[in-house]
Design an enzyme around this catalytic site. Structure first.
Site, PDB file in Angstrom:
ATOM      1  N   SER A  90      -9.698   2.062   2.882  1.00  0.00           N
ATOM      2  CA  SER A  90      -8.807   2.819   2.027  1.00  0.00           C
ATOM      3  C   SER A  90      -7.813   1.951   1.254  1.00  0.00           C
ATOM      4  CB  SER A  90      -8.012   3.822   2.871  1.00  0.00           C
ATOM      5  OG  SER A  90      -7.222   3.131   3.834  1.00  0.00           O
TER       6      SER A  90
ATOM      7  N   LYS B 178       0.865  -1.179   0.000  1.00  0.00           N
ATOM      8  CA  LYS B 178       0.000   0.000   0.000  1.00  0.00           C
ATOM      9  C   LYS B 178       0.902   1.229   0.000  1.00  0.00           C
ATOM     10  CE  LYS B 178      -3.869   1.989   2.690  1.00  0.00           C
ATOM     11  NZ  LYS B 178      -4.782   1.767   3.834  1.00  0.00           N
TER      12      LYS B 178
ATOM     13  N   SER C 105     -10.021  -0.495   7.039  1.00  0.00           N
ATOM     14  CA  SER C 105      -9.459  -0.441   5.681  1.00  0.00           C
ATOM     15  C   SER C 105      -8.755  -1.696   5.183  1.00  0.00           C
ATOM     16  CB  SER C 105      -8.515   0.742   5.547  1.00  0.00           C
ATOM     17  OG  SER C 105      -9.265   1.918   5.474  1.00  0.00           O
TER      18      SER C 105
HETATM   19  N1  GLN Z   1     -13.373   4.372   6.560  1.00  0.00           N
HETATM   20  C1  GLN Z   1     -12.606   4.740   7.711  1.00  0.00           C
HETATM   21  C2  GLN Z   1     -12.149   6.164   7.589  1.00  0.00           C
HETATM   22  O1  GLN Z   1     -12.423   6.736   6.602  1.00  0.00           O
HETATM   23  C3  GLN Z   1     -11.441   3.807   7.913  1.00  0.00           C
HETATM   24  C4  GLN Z   1     -10.280   4.093   7.056  1.00  0.00           C
HETATM   25  C5  GLN Z   1      -9.094   3.249   7.425  1.00  0.00           C
HETATM   26  O2  GLN Z   1      -9.222   2.220   8.085  1.00  0.00           O
HETATM   27  N2  GLN Z   1      -7.923   3.714   7.036  1.00  0.00           N
HETATM   28  O3  GLN Z   1     -11.547   6.712   8.432  1.00  0.00           O
END
Ligand code: GLN
EC number: 6.3.5.7
Length: 483
Positions: free
Chosen positions: A151, A76, A175
């Protein structure tokens, strides 16, 4: 060749059926051919990959072995990679070449992995759809009109489309698990402190945790083995021995106590997902598990608490991207204030700016007690609910998401609608617990995930349950058409 799992690749390499260099070339060609449909990569690292593959082949020729030796993966794009762009999905870091490798990257490289590239992601890991990336949205290989989740949407789409067997990802509020659910993968968010955060660009430091995304629990075990462990460079890394995850996959589920929280089956859940979760419960019962209804009474407060705490930490973490210390700098600044304002205004996208503002507001004098402190108290209550539940059960099971992957753009005008989709995943981050999502079936041709949560450092238990489930089901083997 591209259909092989990490475990199959390890056996093939050990049996000299193919070399890591051959496999790497096949996958790089596949990425070049198919990724334009998905946009799952921000950078390809062909030269590095071929170099690492040759080195891994040489190590094997010298008698070395190891499940990750010669295994192609991707990172990532928030894991720092020395000399390679590490963009975090943001214009702010479009020209940032990290001066060092994240611990996860160097540990995996030492184990012999081959880095094919850096995967697309929501900007600074903020999002659940991978639509906030400066490099464009990622498409879901199961239906190109739908989001892959976020994400870590790039890692998920690439692995689901068989562009590579596994990838690293991070999970601050879901995410890893949510994109796993949306793309028919297995994804594991480890216990907070299990995997080093050093060199992982921070979103919300008390919630962020790196982990594996792969097609099977067995592959998650293999990749986690290479990622986990104490790191003196990360003050929140925990010095606990790392078990042999692969060796623990075959434990019997006889008598395993599974807690199913009644709050998970409320009004917001798609009834077709509820049915699939019931099927997975029955499957685990056949394997000897005992089901018990439990309650997590504070779950309803978790989303508002998370969306105060995460932005608060983000507003502090992202202050370093000011055009001076780090990040994009605007042209011809008139004075210092103009430099800050325009650099940050140009470098950050709308969602990141929204979160910085929410976070700075929640931390400001006069509002701190009402929002931030309150959210921290809720965080403790959420953790206490889990501690009470784990006195009675060994794991907790429920849906990973209330709905399957939505259409690209469907939630762009309503950020709160997207935040609500995190309802089942964020509690594990607030409590620091490990969680896993695995394939449980399909709704309208789109994958659905079942989530398992376990007590601290019981990643092995999650992988064991998921592996036994996968030996008796075939959802995880389904391949998206066209890939
Ligand atoms: N959807 C969550 C957020 O927008 C989690 C994102 C994540 O785990 N990086 O913060």
């Amino acid at each position: 060749m591209h259909q092989m799992t990490l475990a199959e690749i390890a056996r093939g390499l050990a049996d000299k059926k193919f070399s890591s260099e051959e496999l790497t070339k096949v996958l790089l060609a596949r990425i070049t051919q198919l990724d334009p449909q998905l946009n799952s990569f921000i950078s390809l690292t062909e030269e590095l990959a071929l170099e690492q593959a040759k080195a891994a082949d040489a190590r094997r020729a010298n008698g070395e072995s190891g499940a990750l030796l010669g295994a192609p993966i991707a990172h990532k794009d928030l894991f720092c990679t020395q000399g390679i762009r590490t963009s975090c999905g943001s214009k702010m870091l479009d020209n940032f070449k990290a001066p060092y490798d994240a611990t996860v990257v160097s540990k995996l490289a030492a184990a012999g992995t081959v880095t094919l590239g850096k995967t697309n992601m929501d900007e600074f890991a903020m999002g659940s759809a991978n639509e906030s990336s400066w490099y464009g949205a990622v498409k879901n290989p199961w239906n190109l009109e739908h989001v892959p989740g976020g994400s870590s949407g790039g890692s998920a789409a690439a692995v689901a489309a068989r562009l590579l067997p596994a990838a690293t990802a991070t999970d601050t509020g879901g995410s890893i698990r949510q994109p796993a659910a949306f793309t028919n993968l297995t994804g594991l968010k480890p216990t907070y402190g299990r995997v080093s955060r050093w060199g992982m660009i921070a979103y919300a430091s008390s919630l962020d945790q790196g982990g594996p995304l792969a097609r099977t629990a067995e592959d998650c075990a293999i990749l986690l083995q290479g990622m986990a462990g104490f790191d003196p460079n990360d003050s929140t890394s925990i010095d606990e021995p790392v078990p042999d995850y692969a060796a623990g996959l075959n434990g019997s589920l006889q008598g395993l106590r599974i807690g199913v929280p009644k709050e998970y089956f409320g009004a917001g859940l798609d009834p077709r997902i509820a049915d699939l979760i019931q099927n997975s419960i029955q499957e685990l019962q056949k394997l000897g598990a005992v089901i018990k209804e439990i309650s997590l009474p504070n779950m309803q407060h978790a989303i508002p608490a998370y969306y105060v705490i995460a932005p608060a930490e983000a507003s502090s973490n992202l202050s370093r991207f000011d055009g001076v210390r780090f990040g994009h700098r605007c042209e011809d600044p008139k004075n210092l204030e103009d430099l800050y304002k325009r650099s940050r205004g140009e470098g950050f996208g709308a969602e990141v700016q929204r979160r910085i503002m929410v976070g700075a507001y929640a931390l400001s004098a006069g509002y701190y007690d009402a929002y931030y402190l309150k959210a921290q108290k809720i965080r403790r209550l959420v953790k206490n609910d889990f501690m009470a539940a784990f006195n009675e059960v060994d794991i907790i099971l429920g849906p990973t998401t209330p709905n399957p992957a939505w259409k690209l753009g469907a939630k762009n005008s309503d950020p709160v609608a997207a935040y609500l989709e995190d309802v089942y995943t964020i509690t594990a981050n607030l409590a620091g617990l490990p969680g896993l999502s695995m394939p449980a079936g399909f709704v309208d041709g789109l994958p659905v995930g079942v989530q398992l949560l376990a007590p601290y450092f019981q990643e092995g238990r999650l992988l064991n349950v998921a592996h036994q489930y996968q030996l008796n089901t075939d959802w995880h083997t389904r391949t998206p058409t066209g890939f």
